[in-house]
Design a protein around this motif. Structure first.
Motif, PDB file in Angstrom:
ATOM      1  N   ARG A 315       0.849  -1.201   0.000  1.00 54.29           N
ATOM      2  CA  ARG A 315       0.000   0.000   0.000  1.00 54.29           C
ATOM      3  C   ARG A 315       0.885   1.251   0.000  1.00 54.29           C
ATOM      4  O   ARG A 315       0.429   2.338  -0.333  1.00 54.29           O
ATOM      5  CB  ARG A 315      -0.920   0.005   1.230  1.00 54.29           C
ATOM      6  CG  ARG A 315      -1.933  -1.138   1.227  1.00 54.29           C
ATOM      7  CD  ARG A 315      -2.814  -1.146   2.460  1.00 54.29           C
ATOM      8  NE  ARG A 315      -2.055  -1.130   3.709  1.00 54.29           N
ATOM      9  CZ  ARG A 315      -1.385  -2.174   4.228  1.00 54.29           C
ATOM     10  NH1 ARG A 315      -1.397  -3.351   3.614  1.00 54.29           N
ATOM     11  NH2 ARG A 315      -0.716  -2.054   5.352  1.00 54.29           N
ATOM     12  N   ASN A 316       2.130   1.087   0.393  1.00 48.01           N
ATOM     13  CA  ASN A 316       3.107   2.170   0.310  1.00 48.01           C
ATOM     14  C   ASN A 316       3.485   2.336  -1.175  1.00 48.01           C
ATOM     15  O   ASN A 316       3.987   1.400  -1.798  1.00 48.01           O
ATOM     16  CB  ASN A 316       4.332   1.760   1.146  1.00 48.01           C
ATOM     17  CG  ASN A 316       5.449   2.779   1.087  1.00 48.01           C
ATOM     18  OD1 ASN A 316       5.639   3.447   0.081  1.00 48.01           O
ATOM     19  ND2 ASN A 316       6.195   2.883   2.180  1.00 48.01           N
ATOM     20  N   PRO A 317       3.225   3.539  -1.744  1.00 43.91           N
ATOM     21  CA  PRO A 317       3.439   3.696  -3.205  1.00 43.91           C
ATOM     22  C   PRO A 317       4.887   3.465  -3.645  1.00 43.91           C
ATOM     23  O   PRO A 317       5.126   3.048  -4.768  1.00 43.91           O
ATOM     24  CB  PRO A 317       2.995   5.131  -3.488  1.00 43.91           C
ATOM     25  CG  PRO A 317       2.896   5.802  -2.166  1.00 43.91           C
ATOM     26  CD  PRO A 317       2.673   4.746  -1.125  1.00 43.91           C
ATOM     27  N   TYR A 318       5.839   3.725  -2.743  1.00 41.88           N
ATOM     28  CA  TYR A 318       7.245   3.490  -3.113  1.00 41.88           C
ATOM     29  C   TYR A 318       7.528   1.995  -3.238  1.00 41.88           C
ATOM     30  O   TYR A 318       8.252   1.551  -4.121  1.00 41.88           O
ATOM     31  CB  TYR A 318       8.189   4.107  -2.068  1.00 41.88           C
ATOM     32  CG  TYR A 318       8.087   5.610  -1.975  1.00 41.88           C
ATOM     33  CD1 TYR A 318       8.751   6.430  -2.883  1.00 41.88           C
ATOM     34  CD2 TYR A 318       7.332   6.214  -0.970  1.00 41.88           C
ATOM     35  CE1 TYR A 318       8.668   7.811  -2.799  1.00 41.88           C
ATOM     36  CE2 TYR A 318       7.240   7.604  -0.876  1.00 41.88           C
ATOM     37  CZ  TYR A 318       7.905   8.388  -1.792  1.00 41.88           C
ATOM     38  OH  TYR A 318       7.821   9.750  -1.711  1.00 41.88           O
ATOM     39  N   VAL A 319       6.948   1.223  -2.346  1.00 36.94           N
ATOM     40  CA  VAL A 319       7.106  -0.236  -2.413  1.00 36.94           C
ATOM     41  C   VAL A 319       6.438  -0.751  -3.690  1.00 36.94           C
ATOM     42  O   VAL A 319       6.999  -1.553  -4.444  1.00 36.94           O
ATOM     43  CB  VAL A 319       6.476  -0.917  -1.172  1.00 36.94           C
ATOM     44  CG1 VAL A 319       6.521  -2.439  -1.314  1.00 36.94           C
ATOM     45  CG2 VAL A 319       7.185  -0.471   0.102  1.00 36.94           C
ATOM     46  N   SER A 320       5.226  -0.262  -3.916  1.00 40.49           N
ATOM     47  CA  SER A 320       4.472  -0.670  -5.097  1.00 40.49           C
ATOM     48  C   SER A 320       5.257  -0.357  -6.378  1.00 40.49           C
ATOM     49  O   SER A 320       5.419  -1.216  -7.250  1.00 40.49           O
ATOM     50  CB  SER A 320       3.119   0.056  -5.075  1.00 40.49           C
ATOM     51  OG  SER A 320       2.451  -0.097  -6.290  1.00 40.49           O
ATOM     52  N   ASN A 321       5.786   0.868  -6.464  1.00 38.79           N
ATOM     53  CA  ASN A 321       6.573   1.237  -7.650  1.00 38.79           C
ATOM     54  C   ASN A 321       7.796   0.348  -7.808  1.00 38.79           C
ATOM     55  O   ASN A 321       8.128  -0.077  -8.914  1.00 38.79           O
ATOM     56  CB  ASN A 321       7.038   2.701  -7.556  1.00 38.79           C
ATOM     57  CG  ASN A 321       5.931   3.661  -7.901  1.00 38.79           C
ATOM     58  OD1 ASN A 321       5.018   3.318  -8.658  1.00 38.79           O
ATOM     59  ND2 ASN A 321       5.987   4.856  -7.358  1.00 38.79           N
TER      60      ASN A 321
END
Ligand SMILES: [Ca+2]
Ligand SMILES: [Ca+2]
Length: 626
Positions: A315-321
């Motif tokens: 859910r953390n966008p940096y992890v997702s990216n």
């Protein structure tokens, strides 16, 4: 273990390394022009980077710096950059201007996207394929020189220890591509090849390596004990040159606790944090159940898989990216044809749909299926594209079809009954209406997490052949686990390692080489030849690989189904009962009319339909003839 501690310990450790080097790592390591994913987020990692860099400059036609993001850790910068469709390949100069220091200069390469994507590479895997699942550490050791490295955390390498690394590698796979061709498989799926530079773990008093590959410590490096990135690229290319496809095993849910970004986390919520160590319940039901509590859902998805495998917070966008960009990067870099996604439902659902969309947008022919180890067809379909009328729908193409797996084993091992035995296979397939396309499911008799198939059927060769018949002729993408073709056996007792033994002949000094007919026993050759003949026939059969399926209610333990299209009709008949049955074909006229003979696709023998009797445990694949 308390994970809150983990973060603070990590920060303290990086403080030590700060002054020692200025090594800068950038992820993705390079990118391409002409990609749909053109809003790239570069993760730059180096001690003290956040505080020392004052501003960033990029000068390159078509490439624009959108935003510099600074997170909690002092050691990261995240650069959002935009790559215009008109940008040309080349080296993008990224200048990191620092206070009282020379600027840091990064040469970031933009390459040209491969024009063969969707043709000779990134081809996708379909029901026309037959997948061979192998564990690279246990299949064949093509290079004893890379069995261990003294600069890695675990230097163990002892074939006598089931929990050690055994030295198998990608060269070993390359050396046996012709064996796989001979067997008739079309696709290789290996357990993860990414670097697992993990210290040994202590699990229940047993010291273990992560030879299985599911504790990734660096996505962007293929483990050097397997041969590294260059050899992986060569292995995929060599496979493609021989007409074999490659599926890579993805792990989005967790990484190994020694992963560099866990030892030095960019931010606290990079992983799912709990006040005290919380394991996942391994339950899928709370995610499907309309009556589920939020508590149960969170434990399922945000609990850790093991204490050694931190749970990534997608859910953390940096992890997702990071995960999305790696998946696109690896597909383009290596040209793989599909992804099998480990522990599928343990990841955030919205993230899963997002990464699938991004991959398919970039590579329309790519295949993605997920491991959904569930008990029911309802739940299995829930995690893939389905026909449910519900507000949130997963977009996954297919799942590892556990309900059909359980049903096939019940059909082979339970006595026939109204709802038992082979009726389980019949009833499971009868629920296929919930899947958007059940033909995209991966079907299997065993895998690296399950008891070996030959042991499950009590080393009964007749039953073995019956299951192989089903595997290779039912709907879906069949997967055969390495060694099943040579009757490798064992239950997961005392541990998983018992079903992950070395392929005999894969190591230089093995006394027997079961890659060769001469090294196999008579029985093993019978098994190999059986699988091989059916696999090669399957390749040529439009009815099996792309045709319709029609099944009949099993009667007296006899299960009959047909694969058919306008050109060909295949009948698969299996007697799971205890009596010989004289077949009365009247009930099957819907598919049999116009045919009078049956050709056994294994032996080539042609018989008349009239007067056909099937004995207990017999099973045949017949091509119907006029
Ligand atoms: Ca080796
Ligand atoms: Ca999770």
């Amino acid at each position: 273990m308390k994970k809150i501690f983990l973060f603070s310990i990590c920060l303290a450790l990086t403080g030590i390394s700060f002054s020692q080097n200025e090594k800068i790592n950038v992820y993705p390591t390079h990118w391409w022009v002409g990609m749909k994913w053109s809003q790239l987020q570069l993760m730059i990692h180096s001690p003290g980077l956040k505080t020392s860099v004052q501003n960033v400059e990029i000068k390159y036609p078509g490439v624009k710096l959108v935003k510099v993001n600074r997170t909690e850790s002092p050691n990261y910068l995240f650069l959002d950059i935009s790559i215009a469709s008109a940008a040309r390949p080349g080296i993008v100069k990224i200048k990191l201007n620092r206070k009282n220091k020379q600027p840091l200069l990064l040469n970031y390469e933009l390459k040209l996207k491969n024009k063969e994507d969707g043709k000779s590479r990134v081809q996708g895997v379909t029901s026309k394929d037959l997948v061979y699942l192998l564990m690279p550490d246990r299949f064949s050791n093509g290079d004893p020189g890379n069995d261990f490295f003294t600069d890695m955390r675990d230097t163990g390498h002892d074939r006598k220890n089931p929990f050690d690394r055994h030295g198998g590698d990608l060269q070993g796979v390359i050396n046996h591509l012709d064996y796989l061709k001979e067997l008739g498989v079309t696709t290789i799926w290996m357990t993860p090849v990414n670097e697992n530079d993990m210290a040994r773990t202590n699990e229940g008093g047993t010291s273990r390596s992560t030879y299985h590959g599911y504790a990734i410590t660096d996505q962007y490096n293929v483990d050097k004990r397997f041969g590294g990135n260059a050899l992986y690229k060569k292995m995929v290319e060599a496979s493609h040159a021989k007409g074999l496809k490659v599926i890579q095993d993805a792990v989005y849910n967790h990484v190994g606790i020694d992963h560099w970004f866990i030892r030095d986390m960019p931010m606290k919520d990079w992983v799912n944090q709990w006040p005290e160590y919380t394991n996942t319940s391994y339950r899928d039901n709370p995610l499907v159940d309309p009556y589920a509590s939020k508590y149960d859902k969170e434990i399922s998805v945000n609990g850790w898989f093991t204490p050694f495998m931190p749970d990534l917070n997608q859910r953390n966008p940096y992890v997702s990216n990071f995960l999305i960009q790696y998946s696109i990067w690896a597909t383009e870099e290596f040209g793989i044809d599909g992804w099998r996604v480990d522990t599928y439902f343990y990841s955030d659902s919205l993230f899963l749909n997002k990464i699938n969309d991004a991959l398919i947008l970039e590579f329309p022919k790519l295949t993605v299926f997920g491991e959904a180890w569930v008990q029911s067809v309802v739940n299995s379909a829930y995690f893939s594209q389905n026909n449910y009328n519900i507000s949130f729908k997963h977009n996954l193409q297919g799942v590892t079809d556990f309900p059909l797996h359980f049903a096939m084993l019940d059909g082979l091992t339970q006595p026939f009954g109204w709802t038992e035995g082979v009726n389980k296979v019949y009833m499971t397939l009868a629920q296929d209406l919930v899947y958007k396309n059940p033909n995209r499911n991966s079907i299997f008799l065993d895998n690296h997490d399950l008891n070996r198939y030959y042991s499950v059927v009590g080393e009964d060769f007749e039953k073995y052949k019956m299951g192989i018949n089903w595997l290779l002729t039912l709907r879906g993408i069949p997967e055969i686990y390495y060694g099943t073709e040579i009757l490798m056996k064992n239950f997961k007792s005392p541990t998983d390692a018992a079903v992950r033994e070395d392929f005999p002949g894969g190591w230089q000094n093995d006394s027997l080489d079961k890659f060769l007919a001469s090294g196999r026993t008579k029985k093993e050759n019978e098994a190999f030849d059986y699988v091989s003949k059916l696999a090669h026939f399957r390749k040529t059969s439009s009815a099996i690989t792309a045709g319709h399926l029609m099944q009949y209610v099993p009667v007296n333990g006899v299960y009959v189904y047909f694969r058919y299209d306008s050109k060909q009709t295949i009948m698969v008949i299996s007697n799971t009962g205890t009596n010989p049955i004289q077949m009365d074909w009247a009930s099957y006229s819907e598919r049999l009319s116009g045919f009078s003979n049956i050709r056994n696709v294994i032996t080539g023998e042609v018989k008349s339909l009239a007067g056909f009797e099937i004995k207990p445990k017999e099973s045949y694949v017949f091509e119907l003839q006029k």
